[in-house]
Write a protein that holds these residues in place. Structure first.
Motif, PDB file in Angstrom:
ATOM      1  N   GLY A 363       0.808  -1.217   0.000  1.00  0.00           N
ATOM      2  CA  GLY A 363       0.000   0.000   0.000  1.00  0.00           C
ATOM      3  C   GLY A 363       0.838   1.261   0.000  1.00  0.00           C
ATOM      4  N   GLY A 364       0.261   2.328  -0.551  1.00  0.00           N
ATOM      5  CA  GLY A 364       0.957   3.610  -0.618  1.00  0.00           C
ATOM      6  C   GLY A 364       0.336   4.629   0.321  1.00  0.00           C
ATOM      7  N   LEU A 365       0.718   5.880   0.117  1.00  0.00           N
ATOM      8  CA  LEU A 365       0.248   6.988   0.948  1.00  0.00           C
ATOM      9  C   LEU A 365      -0.934   7.679   0.276  1.00  0.00           C
ATOM     10  CD1 LEU A 365       3.793   8.347   1.771  1.00  0.00           C
ATOM     11  CD2 LEU A 365       2.243   7.343   3.437  1.00  0.00           C
ATOM     12  N   LEU A 366      -1.935   8.027   1.079  1.00  0.00           N
ATOM     13  CA  LEU A 366      -3.092   8.747   0.561  1.00  0.00           C
ATOM     14  C   LEU A 366      -2.611  10.062  -0.048  1.00  0.00           C
ATOM     15  CD1 LEU A 366      -6.189   8.568   0.384  1.00  0.00           C
ATOM     16  CD2 LEU A 366      -6.283   9.918   2.489  1.00  0.00           C
ATOM     17  N   HIS A 367      -3.038  10.332  -1.272  1.00  0.00           N
ATOM     18  CA  HIS A 367      -2.410  11.376  -2.083  1.00  0.00           C
ATOM     19  C   HIS A 367      -3.485  12.106  -2.898  1.00  0.00           C
ATOM     20  CE1 HIS A 367       0.915  12.909  -4.735  1.00  0.00           C
ATOM     21  NE2 HIS A 367      -0.006  12.830  -5.679  1.00  0.00           N
ATOM     22  N   SER A 368      -3.249  13.357  -3.171  1.00  0.00           N
ATOM     23  CA  SER A 368      -4.105  14.096  -4.093  1.00  0.00           C
ATOM     24  C   SER A 368      -3.246  15.122  -4.831  1.00  0.00           C
ATOM     25  CB  SER A 368      -5.251  14.790  -3.347  1.00  0.00           C
ATOM     26  OG  SER A 368      -6.165  15.370  -4.264  1.00  0.00           O
ATOM     27  N   HIS A 369      -3.715  15.547  -6.002  1.00  0.00           N
ATOM     28  CA  HIS A 369      -2.999  16.553  -6.778  1.00  0.00           C
ATOM     29  C   HIS A 369      -4.020  17.369  -7.567  1.00  0.00           C
ATOM     30  CE1 HIS A 369      -2.357  12.477  -8.861  1.00  0.00           C
ATOM     31  NE2 HIS A 369      -3.429  13.001  -9.415  1.00  0.00           N
ATOM     32  N   VAL A 370      -3.577  18.432  -8.169  1.00  0.00           N
ATOM     33  CA  VAL A 370      -4.506  19.380  -8.789  1.00  0.00           C
ATOM     34  C   VAL A 370      -5.185  18.810 -10.036  1.00  0.00           C
ATOM     35  CG1 VAL A 370      -3.292  21.404  -7.901  1.00  0.00           C
ATOM     36  CG2 VAL A 370      -2.625  20.434 -10.120  1.00  0.00           C
ATOM     37  N   GLN A 371      -4.629  17.748 -10.614  1.00  0.00           N
ATOM     38  CA  GLN A 371      -5.247  17.156 -11.801  1.00  0.00           C
ATOM     39  C   GLN A 371      -6.613  16.560 -11.438  1.00  0.00           C
ATOM     40  OE1 GLN A 371      -2.064  16.792 -11.038  1.00  0.00           O
ATOM     41  NE2 GLN A 371      -1.029  17.731 -12.777  1.00  0.00           N
ATOM     42  N   THR A 372      -7.547  16.626 -12.368  1.00  0.00           N
ATOM     43  CA  THR A 372      -8.904  16.172 -12.113  1.00  0.00           C
ATOM     44  C   THR A 372      -9.198  14.890 -12.892  1.00  0.00           C
ATOM     45  OG1 THR A 372      -9.768  17.543 -13.913  1.00  0.00           O
ATOM     46  CG2 THR A 372      -9.722  18.516 -11.705  1.00  0.00           C
ATOM     47  N   TYR A 373     -10.261  14.207 -12.512  1.00  0.00           N
ATOM     48  CA  TYR A 373     -10.698  13.019 -13.246  1.00  0.00           C
ATOM     49  C   TYR A 373     -11.201  13.436 -14.628  1.00  0.00           C
ATOM     50  CZ  TYR A 373     -10.596  10.404  -8.834  1.00  0.00           C
ATOM     51  OH  TYR A 373     -10.200   9.793  -7.672  1.00  0.00           O
ATOM     52  N   PRO A 374     -10.806  12.737 -15.678  1.00  0.00           N
ATOM     53  CA  PRO A 374     -11.280  13.115 -17.021  1.00  0.00           C
ATOM     54  C   PRO A 374     -12.761  12.813 -17.235  1.00  0.00           C
ATOM     55  CG  PRO A 374      -9.976  11.105 -17.113  1.00  0.00           C
ATOM     56  CD  PRO A 374      -9.857  11.613 -15.709  1.00  0.00           C
ATOM     57  N   GLU A 375     -13.316  11.904 -16.440  1.00  0.00           N
ATOM     58  CA  GLU A 375     -14.734  11.565 -16.525  1.00  0.00           C
ATOM     59  C   GLU A 375     -15.315  11.554 -15.119  1.00  0.00           C
ATOM     60  OE1 GLU A 375     -14.903   7.816 -18.480  1.00  0.00           O
ATOM     61  OE2 GLU A 375     -14.282   8.594 -20.434  1.00  0.00           O
ATOM     62  N   GLY A 376     -16.578  11.162 -14.997  1.00  0.00           N
ATOM     63  CA  GLY A 376     -17.206  11.128 -13.684  1.00  0.00           C
ATOM     64  C   GLY A 376     -17.467  12.524 -13.161  1.00  0.00           C
ATOM     65  N   SER A 377     -17.066  12.787 -11.917  1.00  0.00           N
ATOM     66  CA  SER A 377     -17.316  14.101 -11.297  1.00  0.00           C
ATOM     67  C   SER A 377     -16.404  15.180 -11.850  1.00  0.00           C
ATOM     68  CB  SER A 377     -17.112  14.007  -9.788  1.00  0.00           C
ATOM     69  OG  SER A 377     -15.739  13.794  -9.496  1.00  0.00           O
ATOM     70  N   GLN A 378     -15.268  14.779 -12.440  1.00  0.00           N
ATOM     71  CA  GLN A 378     -14.238  15.698 -12.932  1.00  0.00           C
ATOM     72  C   GLN A 378     -13.685  16.577 -11.810  1.00  0.00           C
ATOM     73  OE1 GLN A 378     -15.952  17.758 -16.330  1.00  0.00           O
ATOM     74  NE2 GLN A 378     -15.609  15.990 -17.665  1.00  0.00           N
ATOM     75  N   ASP A 389       6.138  12.913  -0.865  1.00  0.00           N
ATOM     76  CA  ASP A 389       5.648  14.044  -1.645  1.00  0.00           C
ATOM     77  C   ASP A 389       4.805  14.917  -0.729  1.00  0.00           C
ATOM     78  OD1 ASP A 389       3.828  15.587  -3.472  1.00  0.00           O
ATOM     79  OD2 ASP A 389       4.914  14.471  -5.018  1.00  0.00           O
ATOM     80  N   ALA A 390       4.879  16.235  -0.917  1.00  0.00           N
ATOM     81  CA  ALA A 390       4.066  17.144  -0.099  1.00  0.00           C
ATOM     82  C   ALA A 390       2.577  16.933  -0.338  1.00  0.00           C
ATOM     83  CB  ALA A 390       4.447  18.598  -0.402  1.00  0.00           C
ATOM     84  N   ASN A 391       2.215  16.372  -1.489  1.00  0.00           N
ATOM     85  CA  ASN A 391       0.807  16.111  -1.779  1.00  0.00           C
ATOM     86  C   ASN A 391       0.251  14.928  -0.993  1.00  0.00           C
ATOM     87  OD1 ASN A 391       0.066  18.153  -3.626  1.00  0.00           O
ATOM     88  ND2 ASN A 391       1.201  17.117  -5.259  1.00  0.00           N
ATOM     89  N   ASN A 392       1.093  14.319  -0.156  1.00  0.00           N
ATOM     90  CA  ASN A 392       0.637  13.224   0.698  1.00  0.00           C
ATOM     91  C   ASN A 392       0.126  13.717   2.055  1.00  0.00           C
ATOM     92  OD1 ASN A 392       1.614  11.497  -1.309  1.00  0.00           O
ATOM     93  ND2 ASN A 392       3.570  11.174  -0.285  1.00  0.00           N
ATOM     94  N   ASP A 393       0.228  15.014   2.320  1.00  0.00           N
ATOM     95  CA  ASP A 393      -0.089  15.547   3.654  1.00  0.00           C
ATOM     96  C   ASP A 393      -1.562  15.939   3.751  1.00  0.00           C
ATOM     97  OD1 ASP A 393       2.585  15.206   4.024  1.00  0.00           O
ATOM     98  OD2 ASP A 393       3.092  17.335   4.126  1.00  0.00           O
ATOM     99  N   TRP A 394      -2.161  15.584   4.902  1.00  0.00           N
ATOM    100  CA  TRP A 394      -3.564  15.875   5.169  1.00  0.00           C
ATOM    101  C   TRP A 394      -3.719  16.431   6.582  1.00  0.00           C
ATOM    102  CZ3 TRP A 394      -7.239  14.815   1.306  1.00  0.00           C
ATOM    103  CH2 TRP A 394      -6.765  14.057   0.223  1.00  0.00           C
ATOM    104  N   PHE A 395      -4.673  17.343   6.748  1.00  0.00           N
ATOM    105  CA  PHE A 395      -5.002  17.878   8.074  1.00  0.00           C
ATOM    106  C   PHE A 395      -6.224  17.156   8.634  1.00  0.00           C
ATOM    107  CE2 PHE A 395      -2.652  21.630   6.490  1.00  0.00           C
ATOM    108  CZ  PHE A 395      -1.830  21.857   7.586  1.00  0.00           C
ATOM    109  N   PHE A 396      -6.162  16.849   9.934  1.00  0.00           N
ATOM    110  CA  PHE A 396      -7.326  16.321  10.646  1.00  0.00           C
ATOM    111  C   PHE A 396      -8.156  17.500  11.151  1.00  0.00           C
ATOM    112  CE2 PHE A 396      -4.873  12.515  10.506  1.00  0.00           C
ATOM    113  CZ  PHE A 396      -5.735  11.453  10.750  1.00  0.00           C
TER     114      PHE A 396
END
Length: 754
Positions: A363-378, A389-396
Motif C-alpha cells: 500500500g501507498g500513501l493517501l495522495h491528491s494533486h490538482v489534476q482532475t478526473y477526465p470523466e465522472g465528477s471531474q 511528496d508534499a501532496n501526501n499531507d492531510w489535516f485532521f
C-alpha cells in the motif's frame, strides 16, 4: 560399453498382460516401493562387484570407459568454464540489466533497504560477489556507464558465470539419472554447453545464471530421488529428498519463475502418492510416512529456505533506503536514518498534519494533486502514491456539525467512532465521496477532493473505526504508526479503500482509491494508519520503539512484489525494442541487443544456438507424435511396449515435456512485458526432451550397429559445436564495426548488423 538398466514406474505394472489394467505397484519390498534402475554402469564393474575380484586393466580405453562418469563431466566442466569466462572483462561498461542487479548488490553493501519484484537470494549473492571483490557499494550502475577502476567488475562477473558453468555437469548427471544412453548424455551436455544464449547471459551481473543453476539442480535432485524409490526411507533417499526441497527453495528465492519448477515436482509427488494410495497391500502407517516425508521435504523445507532468504534480507538492510515506502509504516520506523515517525507526536489531534498510509500489502500513501478526473465528477483526483511528496499531507479537522477548528482552543483528540474531515494540505480541499462510479472499479464509488474548509457538505465526513493498536488497548485516540483504523463514509456507508488497481496514464499510473460499498472488516486494503505526524502543540514521541513482526513484514513484502510484478505491463505509449512475444522464442525468431551498437562499444547479442533451439522445439512435436502413435496402437490391442519402456517414456520424456509446458505456457497468458531470456528455463526442458527423443529413435540402431549409432551422434555433436563456434562472437563480444558479422544475420529479425 555400458549396459542399459530400465527403470520401473512407481505404480507400473510388471508384465505386459497388465498393461491394459489399473497400475498397481510391485509389493516385493516391505515399504511399498518398487524396483528402480540404478544409473548406467559398466559390465565389468558389475562383474567385479559380484565376484569380489579385481579385473586387471587391459587397455587405456577400458580405463576411460570405467571412469567415464568422472572424466567426461570434468572435461565438459572445464570447457564450460572457458566458454563462460573467456574475455569476460572485455566490456567495461554497465551492460543491460547489470544496471538493476548491480545496483541492488550495492544496496546490500550499503545496507540500504530497497524494493524489487524478485525475491532476494540472487541479489544477495550479487552483493556477496561485490563484497568479495572489495567493492564498497558507491557506484550507481547507470546503464552504459563505464565501470570505475576501483570496482572489480570482472570478479563480480566471474562469480556469476560460475553458476552458469556449473549447469553443464549438472545437466550431464541429470541425463544419466533419466536413463539416457551415453551418446545421448553427451549430446544433452553439449547442447547446454554450446547453447550460445546460456553462455552469453552467464557472463554478466544478472540473476539468470543463478536461476538456471538452481533449476538444473532441482531437476537433478528430483530425478535422483525418483531412481531411489526402491530404497524408500534409506539415508540416501532422505538426503535426495532434502536436497530436492532445498533446491526448490533456492530456485524460488531467486525468481518466482522457480515456482514452475516447484509445480513439476509437485505434479510428480501427487502422482507418486496417488499410486501408493492405490497399493492396497501397503500398510497405512507406511503410506502416512511417505506423505509426511514429502510434506516436510517438499513443502516445509522449501518454505523455510524461502523465508530464511527474506530473514537475511531484512537483517542486512537495516538502513533507510529507496524502497521504504513499499513497507508498513511500523517497519519503516525501525530503519536507521528514517524520517518516518521521527519526532512525530504519538497521538493525533485536530489540526495535526499527517501522512496516511494504506496498510494493504504494498500500500501507498493517501495522495491528491490538482489534476482532475477526465470523466465522472471531474473533481480533483485522489490516489495512493508510494513516494515521499508534499501532496501526501492531510489535516485532521472536526466535522461541519462541530465548532470550527481553533488553534488556540484546548486540544481535541479524535478516536474510535469520531466523525472527522481530512483536508488536503496543498490544495485545501476535503476528502470527499459521492454516488459517482469510480473510474476503474465501477462497483465502488469515486473518491475525490472537493470544496475547502468552508465550502462543502456532509459528504466530506468520515467516521473513524479503530481496528487495532499495537501499543495500547485504548481506542479513544489515534496513535502514530500503531493504530490501524478504517474510514467509513458517514453518509454513504462505504469504506475508503486503496486496492491493487493502477489508474491509466492520466492518473500517472498511481493506485486507484475508491469508496467500497461492501463492508469487509478483514480487508486490509481498507485499513489505514498515520505514518508521519506534525503538530507544534504536541511533544515529540518515539514511535519506532514498537517492532514490526517478521512474518507480517514477510507477507507484506511478498504481496507488494506480486502487485508490482502484475503492473509490469507493456506501455502502449512507448515502444520497447527489446521486448518480444512468447511465440518468437521456441523458433529463435528474435534476439536481443544487450548494449549500444556503436563501433567503439563491445557488443553482445542474446541469441541461441540454432541447432539447439530448432532441434529441441522439433523434438516436442516428435514426442507428441510418438506418444499419439503408441496410444493409438495400444487402444487397438497392440502390446509392443514393455512396462520398463512405458516407464522410460513416462519419466524420461513426459516429465521433461511437462516441465517445458509449465515454464512456457504461463508466459503465453501473462500480460506483463516479456523478453527472450524468459524462455531459458523452458529451453532446458526442451533440451532434455530432445535427448529422450533421439535416445528413443536411435536405440534400435544402437542394438544393430553401435558404430553407426556413434556416427549419427558424432554428426550431431559436430553441428552443435560448429554452430556455437560460428556464433562465438556474440558470446565473447563483437569489437569494431558490426557490419563484419553480417554473415551471422540469417534473418531480418536477428538485428546483429542493422
Amino acid at each position: 560399453m555400458a549396459v542399459e538398466q530400465d527403470a520401473q514406474a512407481t505404480g507400473a505394472a510388471q508384465d505386459s498382460h497388465n498393461l491394459r489394467r489399473r497400475n498397481i505397484p510391485d509389493h516385493s519390498s516391505t515399504n511399498g516401493s518398487v524396483t528402480q534402475a540404478s544409473p548406467e554402469v559398466d559390465k565389468k564393474k558389475l562383474q567385479k562387484v559380484r565376484n569380489g575380484s579385481a579385473i586387471p586393466k587391459t587397455s587405456i580405453l577400458q580405463t576411460l570407459d570405467e571412469w567415464e562418469f568422472l572424466i567426461a563431466p570434468l572435461l565438459f566442466t572445464l570447457i564450460s568454464f572457458f566458454t563462460r569466462m573467456y574475455k569476460i572483462g572485455l566490456s567495461n561498461i554497465v551492460t543491460w540489466d547489470e544496471a538493476h542487479f548491480g545496483k541492488f548488490g550495492s544496496h546490500y553493501l550499503k545496507r540500504e533497504f530497497y524494493f524489487d519484484v524478485h525475491p532476494p537470494l540472487g541479489k544477495m549473492l550479487v552483493g556477496l560477489s561485490g563484497y568479495m571483490a572489495g567493492y564498497n557499494g558507491s557506484f550507481e550502475f547507470k546503464s552504459g556507464e563505464t565501470y570505475p577502476e576501483e570496482l572489480n567488475y570482472t570478479f563480480m562477473r566471474l562469480f556469476n558465470s560460475t553458476f552458469g558453468a556449473l549447469c553443464v555437469p549438472v545437466a550431464y548427471y541429470t541425463a544419466r539419472e533419466l536413463n539416457f544412453r551415453r551418446p545421448t548424455v553427451w549430446l544433452v551436455t553439449l547442447m547446454v554447453l554450446c547453447e550460445n544464449s546460456y553462455a552469453t547471459i552467464s557472463r554478466f551481473i544478472l540473476l539468470d545464471s543463478m536461476l538456471l543453476f538452481f533449476t538444473f539442480t532441482t531437476v537433478l535432485c528430483w530425478a535422483r530421488f525418483h531412481r531411489l524409490q526402491n530404497q524408500s526411507f534409506s539415508f540416501e533417499w532422505f538426503v535426495w529428498l532434502l536436497l530436492t526441497g532445498i533446491s526448490i527453495g533456492c530456485v524460488t528465492s531467486v525468481k518466482w519463475v522457480g515456482l514452475f519448477c516447484t509445480a513439476l515436482v509437485g505434479l510428480y509427488t501427487a502422482e507418486d502418492l496417488w499410486n501408493k494410495f492405490g497399493d492396497l497391500k501397503m500398510p497405512q502407517t507406511t503410506l502416512a510416512s511417505h506423505l509426511v516425508a514429502r510434506v516436510v521435504g517438499l513443502i516445509v523445507v522449501p518454505l523455510l529456505v524461502y523465508m530464511f532468504s527474506f530473514w537475511v534480507h531484512f537483517l542486512v538492510l537495516e538502513n533507510s533506503g529507496p524502497g521504504d515506502a513499499q513497507m508498513s509504516s511500523l517497519f519503516q520506523a525501525n530503519l536507521r536514518g528514517t524520517e518516518v515517525g521521527k519526532d512525530s507526536p504519538l497521538e493525533v489531534a485536530y489540526g495535526s498534519r499527517a501522512t496516511i498510509k494504506n496498510m494493504g500489502y504494498g500500500g501507498g500513501l493517501l495522495h491528491s494533486h490538482v489534476q482532475t478526473y477526465p470523466e465522472g465528477s471531474q473533481q480533483q483526483q485522489v490516489t495512493c502514491y508510494h513516494h515521499k511528496d508534499a501532496n501526501n499531507d492531510w489535516f485532521f479537522y472536526p466535522n461541519r456539525h462541530e465548532p470550527p477548528y481553533n488553534p488556540e482552543a484546548p486540544l481535541i483528540f479524535p478516536g474510535d467512532k469520531s466523525v472527522i474531515r481530512l483536508i488536503h494540505s496543498q490544495t485545501g480541499r476535503n476528502l470527499h465521496s459521492h454516488t459517482v462510479s469510480a473510474p476503474i472499479t465501477k462497483g465502488d464509488y469515486e473518491v475525490s477532493s472537493y470544496g475547502n474548509t468552508t465550502i462543502g457538505d456532509e459528504k466530506d465526513h468520515w467516521t473513524v473505526e479503530v481496528v487495532s493498536d499495537a501499543a495500547s488497548r485504548d481506542r479513544s485516540k489515534i496513535r502514530t504508526l500503531t493504530t490501524a483504523f478504517r474510514l467509513r463514509h458517514t453518509s454513504l456507508g462505504c469504506y475508503l479503500r486503496a486496492g491493487t488497481v493502477n489508474l491509466p496514464q492520466w492518473g500517472f499510473k498511481q493506485i486507484e482509491v475508491t469508496c467500497a460499498k461492501q463492508n469487509n472488516p478483514r480487508d486490509v486494503y481498507t485499513h489505514w494508519n498515520v505514518e508521519a505526524h506534525w503538530n507544534e502543540r504536541l511533544p515529540a514521541g518515539d514511535p519506532g520503539s514498537y517492532k514490526s513482526p517478521f512474518f507480517r513484514d514477510f507477507i507484506h513484502l511478498n504481496v507488494a512484489m506480486m502487485t508490482s510484478n502484475n503492473a509490469l505491463v507493456p506501455d502502449p505509449d512507448k515502444q520497447d525494442d527489446l521486448a518480444s512475444q512468447f511465440w518468437q522464442w521456441p523458433i529463435l525468431h528474435v534476439g536481443l541487443r544487450m548494449c549500444g551498437w556503436d563501433d567503439h562499444i563491445v557488443k553482445y547479442f542474446l541469441l541461441g544456438n540454432p541447432a539447439v533451439y530448432w532441434g529441441s522445439t522439433l523434438s516436442l512435436f516428435v514426442f507428441g507424435g510418438l506418444v499419439s502413435w503408441y496410444l493409438i496402437r495400444w487402444q487397438r490391442g497392440y502390446e509392443e511396449l514393455k512396462p520398463s519402456e512405458i516407464d522410460y517414456i513416462h519419466y524420461g520424456g513426459l516429465y521433461p515435456v511437462a516441465g517445458w509446458f509449465l515454464h512456457y505456457l504461463p508466459f503465453v497468458a501473462m500480460a506483463r512485458v516479456t523478453y527472450v531470456h524468459h524462455y531459458y528455463p523452458a529451453l532446458y526442458f526442451a533440451i532434455l526432451t530432445s535427448g529422450f527423443v533421439l535416445d528413443w529413435v536411435t536405440r534400435p540402431l544402437a542394438r544393430k550397429d553401435r558404430r553407426l549409432d556413434w556416427a549419427v551422434y558424432g554428426i550431431l555433436y559436430a553441428v552443435v559445436i560448429g554452430l556455437f563456434v560460428l556464433f562465438r562472437a556474440i558470446v565473447f563480444g563483437m569489437q569494431g564495426p558490426h557490419q563484419q558479422w553480417r554473415h551471422l544475420k540469417w534473418f531480418d529479425r536477428w538485428r546483429i548488423t542493422d
